[in-house]
Motif scaffolding. Structure first.
Motif, PDB file in Angstrom:
ATOM      1  N   UNK A 130     -10.589   4.336  -4.321  1.00 22.96           N
ATOM      2  CA  UNK A 130     -10.073   3.644  -5.507  1.00 22.96           C
ATOM      3  C   UNK A 130      -8.888   2.749  -5.169  1.00 22.96           C
ATOM      4  N   UNK A 131      -7.955   3.247  -4.380  1.00 27.83           N
ATOM      5  CA  UNK A 131      -6.795   2.414  -4.023  1.00 27.83           C
ATOM      6  C   UNK A 131      -7.204   1.297  -3.060  1.00 27.83           C
ATOM      7  N   UNK A 132      -8.154   1.568  -2.178  1.00 26.80           N
ATOM      8  CA  UNK A 132      -8.666   0.513  -1.292  1.00 26.80           C
ATOM      9  C   UNK A 132      -9.308  -0.584  -2.134  1.00 26.80           C
ATOM     10  N   UNK A 137      -8.494  -6.846  -4.569  1.00 27.27           N
ATOM     11  CA  UNK A 137      -8.151  -7.924  -5.497  1.00 27.27           C
ATOM     12  C   UNK A 137      -7.363  -9.018  -4.793  1.00 27.27           C
ATOM     13  N   UNK A 138      -6.581  -8.636  -3.760  1.00 26.95           N
ATOM     14  CA  UNK A 138      -5.812  -9.607  -2.987  1.00 26.95           C
ATOM     15  C   UNK A 138      -6.727 -10.584  -2.258  1.00 26.95           C
ATOM     16  N   UNK A 139      -7.971 -10.198  -2.048  1.00 25.66           N
ATOM     17  CA  UNK A 139      -8.923 -11.043  -1.328  1.00 25.66           C
ATOM     18  C   UNK A 139      -9.876 -11.755  -2.287  1.00 25.66           C
TER      19      UNK A 139
END
Length: 141
Positions: A130-132, A137-139
């Motif tokens: 989930x955190x990965x 979103x940064x990509x």
């Protein structure tokens, strides 16, 4: 795509799953990957990657080190009649391939893992998925 389990024999021969053979072709390149696995590239993908690597600045120490490490163990693998490749010792040692291996499809390459190393890595990824995913979103995914 997919995950397949095969054993490497004492001579360094490893079966490449039939599902991967069509995309990889009869000859493909295998080299050291990250996270303790091997990366396998079809010739066309390898050539595209080489083009990008040639653009790295020689003045940057990390770029030189990466290219050296990546290329120095790269080898062209040819499928035999049984659909096996013969991996050289430096690659076997890098990925700690002893017996049980896992081959996974990752976009335009395959990865070859020691089974225990893959299970540990996969479990860690699953625990933090989930955190990965949020960081993707940064990509712009």
């Amino acid at each position: 795509m997919g995950e397949f389990r095969h054993s490497i024999d004492q001579k360094g021969r490893l079966i490449v799953p039939a599902k991967f053979r069509g995309d990889l072709g009869h000859k493909f390149v295998v080299t050291r990957g990250m996270d303790g696995c091997l990366f396998g590239y079809p010739q066309s993908e390898w050539q595209a990657l080489e083009k990008k690597l040639r653009q790295l600045p020689l003045t940057k120490r990390d770029a030189r080190a990466f290219v050296r490490f990546f290329y120095s163990a790269a080898t062209e693998c040819t499928l035999d009649k049984q659909g096996r490749i013969n991996l050289p010792q430096p690659l076997i040692k890098h990925a700690n391939l002893v017996k049980a291996c896992v081959l996974i499809g990752v976009s335009s390459r395959i990865e070859i893992w020691d089974e225990k190393r893959w299970e540990a890595s996969s479990a860690e990824i699953a625990e933090n998925f989930d955190s990965i995913a949020e960081n993707m979103l940064d990509f712009d995914l």
